[in-house]
Design a protein around this motif. Structure first.
Motif, PDB file in Angstrom:
ATOM      1  N   ILE A  69       2.280  -3.623  -8.840  1.00  0.00           N
ATOM      2  CA  ILE A  69       2.546  -2.556  -7.809  1.00  0.00           C
ATOM      3  C   ILE A  69       1.551  -1.363  -8.134  1.00  0.00           C
ATOM      4  O   ILE A  69       0.724  -0.922  -7.030  1.00  0.00           O
ATOM      5  CB  ILE A  69       3.779  -1.800  -8.093  1.00  0.00           C
ATOM      6  CG1 ILE A  69       4.960  -2.948  -7.617  1.00  0.00           C
ATOM      7  CG2 ILE A  69       4.116  -0.303  -7.221  1.00  0.00           C
ATOM      8  CD1 ILE A  69       6.525  -2.489  -7.969  1.00  0.00           C
ATOM      9  N   ALA A  70       1.211  -0.786  -9.406  1.00  0.00           N
ATOM     10  CA  ALA A  70       0.468   0.198  -9.550  1.00  0.00           C
ATOM     11  C   ALA A  70      -0.979   0.052  -9.514  1.00  0.00           C
ATOM     12  O   ALA A  70      -1.768   0.839  -8.933  1.00  0.00           O
ATOM     13  CB  ALA A  70       0.618   0.638 -11.266  1.00  0.00           C
ATOM     14  N   THR A  71      -1.389  -1.258  -9.599  1.00  0.00           N
ATOM     15  CA  THR A  71      -2.828  -1.471  -9.513  1.00  0.00           C
ATOM     16  C   THR A  71      -2.944  -2.334  -7.967  1.00  0.00           C
ATOM     17  O   THR A  71      -4.176  -2.650  -7.840  1.00  0.00           O
ATOM     18  CB  THR A  71      -3.392  -2.432 -10.606  1.00  0.00           C
ATOM     19  OG1 THR A  71      -2.645  -3.644 -10.597  1.00  0.00           O
ATOM     20  CG2 THR A  71      -3.277  -1.758 -11.859  1.00  0.00           C
ATOM     21  N   GLY A  72      -2.265  -2.504  -7.373  1.00  0.00           N
ATOM     22  CA  GLY A  72      -2.279  -3.399  -6.250  1.00  0.00           C
ATOM     23  C   GLY A  72      -2.262  -2.180  -4.936  1.00  0.00           C
ATOM     24  O   GLY A  72      -1.965  -2.795  -3.847  1.00  0.00           O
ATOM     25  N   GLY A  73      -2.654  -1.222  -5.055  1.00  0.00           N
ATOM     26  CA  GLY A  73      -2.734  -0.133  -4.058  1.00  0.00           C
ATOM     27  C   GLY A  73      -1.252   0.724  -3.872  1.00  0.00           C
ATOM     28  O   GLY A  73      -1.306   1.591  -2.897  1.00  0.00           O
ATOM     29  N   CYS A  74      -0.391   0.381  -4.563  1.00  0.00           N
ATOM     30  CA  CYS A  74       0.918   1.062  -4.439  1.00  0.00           C
ATOM     31  C   CYS A  74       1.534   0.922  -2.977  1.00  0.00           C
ATOM     32  O   CYS A  74       1.952   2.114  -2.437  1.00  0.00           O
ATOM     33  CB  CYS A  74       0.742   2.287  -5.044  1.00  0.00           C
ATOM     34  SG  CYS A  74       2.537   3.113  -5.459  1.00  0.00           S
ATOM     35  N   ARG A  75       1.318  -0.037  -2.493  1.00  0.00           N
ATOM     36  CA  ARG A  75       1.924  -0.202  -0.796  1.00  0.00           C
ATOM     37  C   ARG A  75       3.113  -0.123  -0.699  1.00  0.00           C
ATOM     38  O   ARG A  75       3.977  -0.808  -1.232  1.00  0.00           O
ATOM     39  CB  ARG A  75       0.914  -1.491  -0.144  1.00  0.00           C
ATOM     40  CG  ARG A  75      -0.523  -1.423  -0.453  1.00  0.00           C
ATOM     41  CD  ARG A  75      -0.851  -2.513   0.186  1.00  0.00           C
ATOM     42  NE  ARG A  75      -0.847  -2.529   1.830  1.00  0.00           N
ATOM     43  CZ  ARG A  75      -1.022  -3.338   2.588  1.00  0.00           C
ATOM     44  NH1 ARG A  75      -1.654  -4.385   2.272  1.00  0.00           N
ATOM     45  NH2 ARG A  75      -0.672  -3.446   3.978  1.00  0.00           N
ATOM     46  N   VAL A  76       3.284   0.612   0.477  1.00  0.00           N
ATOM     47  CA  VAL A  76       4.969   0.677   1.076  1.00  0.00           C
ATOM     48  C   VAL A  76       4.709   0.354   2.338  1.00  0.00           C
ATOM     49  O   VAL A  76       3.751   0.430   2.935  1.00  0.00           O
ATOM     50  CB  VAL A  76       5.633   1.879   0.824  1.00  0.00           C
ATOM     51  CG1 VAL A  76       6.041   2.330  -0.578  1.00  0.00           C
ATOM     52  CG2 VAL A  76       5.013   3.046   1.382  1.00  0.00           C
ATOM     53  N   PHE A  77       5.690  -0.344   2.906  1.00  0.00           N
ATOM     54  CA  PHE A  77       5.864  -0.881   4.331  1.00  0.00           C
ATOM     55  C   PHE A  77       7.025  -0.226   4.782  1.00  0.00           C
ATOM     56  O   PHE A  77       8.192  -0.413   4.452  1.00  0.00           O
ATOM     57  CB  PHE A  77       5.879  -2.588   4.274  1.00  0.00           C
ATOM     58  CG  PHE A  77       4.576  -3.010   3.690  1.00  0.00           C
ATOM     59  CD1 PHE A  77       3.502  -3.590   4.481  1.00  0.00           C
ATOM     60  CD2 PHE A  77       4.650  -3.273   2.182  1.00  0.00           C
ATOM     61  CE1 PHE A  77       2.634  -4.088   3.961  1.00  0.00           C
ATOM     62  CE2 PHE A  77       3.650  -3.805   1.603  1.00  0.00           C
ATOM     63  CZ  PHE A  77       2.639  -4.269   2.141  1.00  0.00           C
ATOM     64  N   SER A  78       6.823  -0.158   6.235  1.00  0.00           N
ATOM     65  CA  SER A  78       7.807   0.415   6.899  1.00  0.00           C
ATOM     66  C   SER A  78       8.932  -0.656   7.803  1.00  0.00           C
ATOM     67  O   SER A  78       8.342  -1.977   7.501  1.00  0.00           O
ATOM     68  CB  SER A  78       7.544   1.338   8.241  1.00  0.00           C
ATOM     69  OG  SER A  78       6.274   0.781   8.891  1.00  0.00           O
TER      70      SER A  78
END
Length: 202
Positions: free
Chosen positions: A193-202
């Motif tokens: 999560i931290a190094t993968g862009g910390c992406r969230v999706f709607s």
């Protein structure tokens, strides 16, 4: 054992279109069903029932784990240290609350329980305990947040700064949907999560 951060940062409520963040059934053949219906059971055992419900999700990092600067976990299942990329085969470590009755610790969700987190597009597996202080079993991880179960996911961060890791933890913190005992074929954004862009999706 996961140590709670000193501050909890609230984020927007995300429920993927589910009315009032209520429970919704999951179809193992079709993925997430937001239109109502019966809960799907894959086998006779109740442990195999897939169910979607709202949780309060926070994140913990390499820098604020217990002990700090480590990936130590309390209940290893797939690995000896916190990790994972979020796929079904390699789910990310997640920490849950617990109770102690008669000197025996019981996790709120048994170790090895799998979750799917649509907002992160990650699978997670219970491998750690959330709480801190002399009576962690009475802390917010066990009692929940505004009526929602509290889960705390490993976001890593060893290769980034503590400040970047904390910012990522704040970004993912929210009331959001989770699927317990999920089907294996849901969309995945693979990676730490931290190094993968910390992406969230709607």
């Amino acid at each position: 054992m996961r140590k709670l951060p000193g501050k909890i940062h609230l984020a927007a409520v995300t429920c993927l279109g589910i009315s009032a963040c209520g429970e919704a059934p999951v179809s193992r053949a079709q993925g997430i069903d937001l239109n109502g219906g019966m809960v799907v059971q894959a086998a006779a055992r109740s442990a195999d029932v897939s169910r979607q419900f709202p949780i309060y999700l926070t994140g913990y990092t390499y820098w604020d784990n217990t002990p700090p600067g480590s990936a130590a976990i309390a209940r290893p299942v797939l690995r000896q240290r916190a990790g994972g990329t979020g796929t079904w085969k390699n789910p990310i470590t997640i920490a849950v609350g617990h109770s102690i009755v008669g000197g025996r610790q019981t996790l709120d969700y048994p170790e090895g329980t799998r979750f799917y987190l649509p907002r992160l597009r990650k699978y997670a597996i219970v491998e750690d305990v959330c709480g801190d202080g002399p009576n962690p079993q009475g802390g917010p991880c066990h009692t929940g947040h505004n009526g929602h179960p509290w889960l705390d996911i490993w976001i890593g961060g060893r290769s980034v700064s503590p400040q970047e890791s904390d910012a990522c933890a704040r970004r993912i913190t929210a009331v959001q949907s989770a699927i317990i005992n999920p089907p294996r074929d849901l969309p995945v954004q693979e990676g730490e999560i931290a190094t993968g862009g910390c992406r969230v999706f709607s």
